[in-house]
Design an enzyme around this catalytic site. Structure first.
Site, PDB file in Angstrom:
ATOM      1  CD  GLU A  11       1.334   5.229  -0.102  1.00 37.94           C
ATOM      2  OE1 GLU A  11       1.133   6.268  -0.745  1.00 37.94           O
ATOM      3  OE2 GLU A  11       0.787   4.968   0.976  1.00 37.94           O
ATOM      4  CG  ASP A  71      -7.991   2.770   4.511  1.00 34.93           C
ATOM      5  OD1 ASP A  71      -6.862   2.723   5.009  1.00 34.93           O
ATOM      6  OD2 ASP A  71      -9.003   3.133   5.122  1.00 34.93           O
ATOM      7  CG  ASP A 105      -3.608   2.671   1.525  1.00 36.07           C
ATOM      8  OD1 ASP A 105      -2.415   3.020   1.568  1.00 36.07           O
ATOM      9  OD2 ASP A 105      -4.448   3.044   2.366  1.00 36.07           O
TER      10      ASP A 105
END
Length: 164
Positions: free
Chosen positions: A67, A140, A7
């Site tokens: 991502e 996270d 992330d």
């Protein structure tokens, strides 16, 4: 197959490592790489890179999933997260690990089955899918696990389209 989900973040970069064996997903580790707020940005990026390379070396993932950046209303956030993503792309390339990118919509659909799922729904599904006692913390780390799960659920389709 060992999958590392990441992330992207500048102050906190989440990571999650899972093992995929057939349909079974096993959690290996998750956490965050943290950089101090008062540090020069270039040093923070260096710290992210060095720590990420250590994690890659330690876990030896077969794939890294990250991502894709989505637009924030805060331009400063977009720039710093974009820089952190650049570090991730560079680390994957320098460590010779294939990198796969997923949109937030793809992550939500892969983990919850609904593209407009809320953060708490994703976190609860991560807990259920990995048979965890609790949702990974901080957020996270949970997000990174969701990204790893997304790749795990996409591997069969990717292999078919790539002819493997």
């Amino acid at each position: 197959m060992t999958i590392m989900g990441i992330d992207p973040g500048f102050a906190l970069m989440g990571y999650g490592v899972i093992e995929k064996n057939g349909q079974r997903l096993t959690p290996i580790d998750c956490g965050v790489i943290q950089t101090p707020a008062g540090m020069r940005n270039s040093l923070r990026l260096k710290l992210l890179y060095e720590n990420l390379c250590k994690l890659i070396s330690h876990f030896k993932p077969d794939a890294i999933a990250v991502e894709e950046l989505f637009y924030h209303t805060n331009a400063k956030t977009v720039i710093t997260v974009g820089q952190a993503r650049g570090v991730i792309l560079l680390a994957a390339e320098m460590c010779n690990v294939p990198l796969y990118e997923y949109t937030p919509l793809q992550v939500k659909q892969a983990v919850v089955g609904y593209g407009r799922a809320e953060k708490h729904q994703i976190q609860q599904m991560v807990k259920v899918m990995l048979n965890l006692a609790a949702v990974p913390k901080p957020d996270d780390a949970a997000d990174a696990m969701a990204i790893a799960i997304t790749h795990a659920n996409s591997v069969a389709m990717l292999n078919k389209t790539e002819g493997n």
